[in-house]
Scaffold this motif. Structure first.
Motif, PDB file in Angstrom:
ATOM      1  N   SER A  39       0.815  -1.217   0.000  1.00 18.25           N
ATOM      2  CA  SER A  39       0.000   0.000   0.000  1.00 18.25           C
ATOM      3  C   SER A  39       0.850   1.269   0.000  1.00 18.25           C
ATOM      4  O   SER A  39       0.368   2.330  -0.382  1.00 18.25           O
ATOM      5  N   ARG A  40       2.098   1.191   0.401  1.00 19.60           N
ATOM      6  CA  ARG A  40       2.993   2.357   0.352  1.00 19.60           C
ATOM      7  C   ARG A  40       3.332   2.759  -1.079  1.00 19.60           C
ATOM      8  O   ARG A  40       3.836   3.837  -1.310  1.00 19.60           O
ATOM      9  N   ARG A  41       3.036   1.880  -2.042  1.00 22.83           N
ATOM     10  CA  ARG A  41       3.243   2.212  -3.453  1.00 22.83           C
ATOM     11  C   ARG A  41       2.010   2.868  -4.056  1.00 22.83           C
ATOM     12  O   ARG A  41       1.953   3.102  -5.259  1.00 22.83           O
ATOM     13  N   MET A  42       1.023   3.173  -3.212  1.00 23.78           N
ATOM     14  CA  MET A  42      -0.192   3.839  -3.669  1.00 23.78           C
ATOM     15  C   MET A  42      -0.253   5.234  -3.072  1.00 23.78           C
ATOM     16  O   MET A  42       0.029   5.417  -1.889  1.00 23.78           O
ATOM     17  N   ARG A  58     -11.631   6.837   3.506  1.00 20.52           N
ATOM     18  CA  ARG A  58     -12.147   5.983   4.585  1.00 20.52           C
ATOM     19  C   ARG A  58     -12.187   4.507   4.166  1.00 20.52           C
ATOM     20  O   ARG A  58     -11.952   3.627   4.979  1.00 20.52           O
ATOM     21  N   HIS A  59     -12.447   4.255   2.896  1.00 22.96           N
ATOM     22  CA  HIS A  59     -12.444   2.875   2.414  1.00 22.96           C
ATOM     23  C   HIS A  59     -11.034   2.282   2.519  1.00 22.96           C
ATOM     24  O   HIS A  59     -10.874   1.126   2.920  1.00 22.96           O
ATOM     25  N   CYS A  60     -10.028   3.071   2.162  1.00 27.56           N
ATOM     26  CA  CYS A  60      -8.637   2.621   2.299  1.00 27.56           C
ATOM     27  C   CYS A  60      -8.323   2.311   3.762  1.00 27.56           C
ATOM     28  O   CYS A  60      -7.686   1.304   4.072  1.00 27.56           O
ATOM     29  N   GLU A  61      -8.777   3.176   4.657  1.00 32.62           N
ATOM     30  CA  GLU A  61      -8.545   2.959   6.089  1.00 32.62           C
ATOM     31  C   GLU A  61      -9.245   1.695   6.563  1.00 32.62           C
ATOM     32  O   GLU A  61      -8.705   0.924   7.355  1.00 32.62           O
ATOM     33  N   ARG A  62     -10.467   1.470   6.080  1.00 33.24           N
ATOM     34  CA  ARG A  62     -11.237   0.287   6.466  1.00 33.24           C
ATOM     35  C   ARG A  62     -10.527  -0.992   6.029  1.00 33.24           C
ATOM     36  O   ARG A  62     -10.564  -2.003   6.724  1.00 33.24           O
ATOM     37  N   LEU A  63      -9.862  -0.947   4.877  1.00 33.15           N
ATOM     38  CA  LEU A  63      -9.123  -2.103   4.379  1.00 33.15           C
ATOM     39  C   LEU A  63      -7.781  -2.279   5.077  1.00 33.15           C
ATOM     40  O   LEU A  63      -7.097  -3.272   4.867  1.00 33.15           O
ATOM     41  N   GLY A  64      -7.406  -1.306   5.898  1.00 29.64           N
ATOM     42  CA  GLY A  64      -6.127  -1.383   6.594  1.00 29.64           C
ATOM     43  C   GLY A  64      -4.948  -0.967   5.736  1.00 29.64           C
ATOM     44  O   GLY A  64      -3.811  -1.298   6.036  1.00 29.64           O
ATOM     45  N   LEU A  65      -5.224  -0.246   4.644  1.00 33.30           N
ATOM     46  CA  LEU A  65      -4.159   0.201   3.754  1.00 33.30           C
ATOM     47  C   LEU A  65      -3.511   1.460   4.319  1.00 33.30           C
ATOM     48  O   LEU A  65      -4.181   2.321   4.867  1.00 33.30           O
ATOM     49  N   ARG A  66      -2.223   1.547   4.143  1.00 32.93           N
ATOM     50  CA  ARG A  66      -1.494   2.737   4.574  1.00 32.93           C
ATOM     51  C   ARG A  66      -0.982   3.464   3.336  1.00 32.93           C
ATOM     52  O   ARG A  66       0.220   3.565   3.102  1.00 32.93           O
ATOM     53  N   VAL A  67      -1.931   3.956   2.546  1.00 33.50           N
ATOM     54  CA  VAL A  67      -1.578   4.678   1.329  1.00 33.50           C
ATOM     55  C   VAL A  67      -0.983   6.027   1.697  1.00 33.50           C
ATOM     56  O   VAL A  67      -1.263   6.579   2.762  1.00 33.50           O
ATOM     57  N   ARG A  95      -2.884   6.907  -7.460  1.00 33.39           N
ATOM     58  CA  ARG A  95      -1.745   6.523  -8.301  1.00 33.39           C
ATOM     59  C   ARG A  95      -1.171   5.235  -7.730  1.00 33.39           C
ATOM     60  O   ARG A  95      -0.824   5.179  -6.557  1.00 33.39           O
ATOM     61  N   VAL A  96      -1.108   4.217  -8.566  1.00 25.63           N
ATOM     62  CA  VAL A  96      -0.583   2.917  -8.151  1.00 25.63           C
ATOM     63  C   VAL A  96       0.722   2.691  -8.898  1.00 25.63           C
ATOM     64  O   VAL A  96       0.727   2.567 -10.121  1.00 25.63           O
ATOM     65  N   ASP A  97       1.836   2.675  -8.175  1.00 27.67           N
ATOM     66  CA  ASP A  97       3.140   2.407  -8.775  1.00 27.67           C
ATOM     67  C   ASP A  97       3.348   0.903  -8.826  1.00 27.67           C
ATOM     68  O   ASP A  97       3.250   0.222  -7.804  1.00 27.67           O
ATOM     69  N   ASP A  98       3.622   0.393 -10.019  1.00 29.78           N
ATOM     70  CA  ASP A  98       3.857  -1.042 -10.171  1.00 29.78           C
ATOM     71  C   ASP A  98       4.974  -1.282 -11.179  1.00 29.78           C
ATOM     72  O   ASP A  98       5.648  -0.346 -11.598  1.00 29.78           O
TER      73      ASP A  98
END
Length: 119
Positions: A39-42, A58-67, A95-98
């Motif tokens: 998630s740090r790559r988002m 809030r959806h990111c927080e609910r998923l436990g992502l640390r964007v 932005r999703v870095d991949d």
């Protein structure tokens, strides 16, 4: 009228977001560590007065992502990144870095669909 309604809704959601924390999904320590790395790559470009931005945040927080959260109204450099990288100064934007270089998701529905399918 629509602009005023959107602004009022955004302010109300901002207050709710600040007062009511989101409970993230519980995961094992190993799962959460892997998720943290990914998630740090988002990067979430958002605005505190935009209802869609707050919903995605809030959806990111609910998923436990640390964007990485980037408020485009508070920091001009974030707005410039959004404009130069993604091509449009619209929020929310994820932005999703991949391996392919990255992708810019502008639509709240596209962002939520990506998160739902990915996590």
């Amino acid at each position: 009228m629509n602009y005023l309604t959107r602004q009022l809704k955004g302010k109300a959601l901002d207050i709710v977001d600040r007062l009511l924390p989101v409970r993230p999904v519980m995961r094992s320590a190993n799962e959460q560590l892997l998720l943290d790395r990914e998630s740090r790559r988002m990067h979430l470009y958002y605005c505190r007065s935009c209802p869609s931005s707050i919903t995605v945040k809030r959806h990111c927080e609910r998923l436990g992502l640390r964007v990485v959260e980037k408020d485009v109204l508070r920091v001009n450099a974030y707005r410039n990144e959004l404009l130069n990288g993604g091509g449009a100064p619209k929020v929310p934007c994820l932005r999703v870095d991949d391996e392919q270089g990255g992708q810019w998701l502008y639509s709240p529905d596209a962002i939520l669909d990506y998160l739902k399918n990915r996590f």
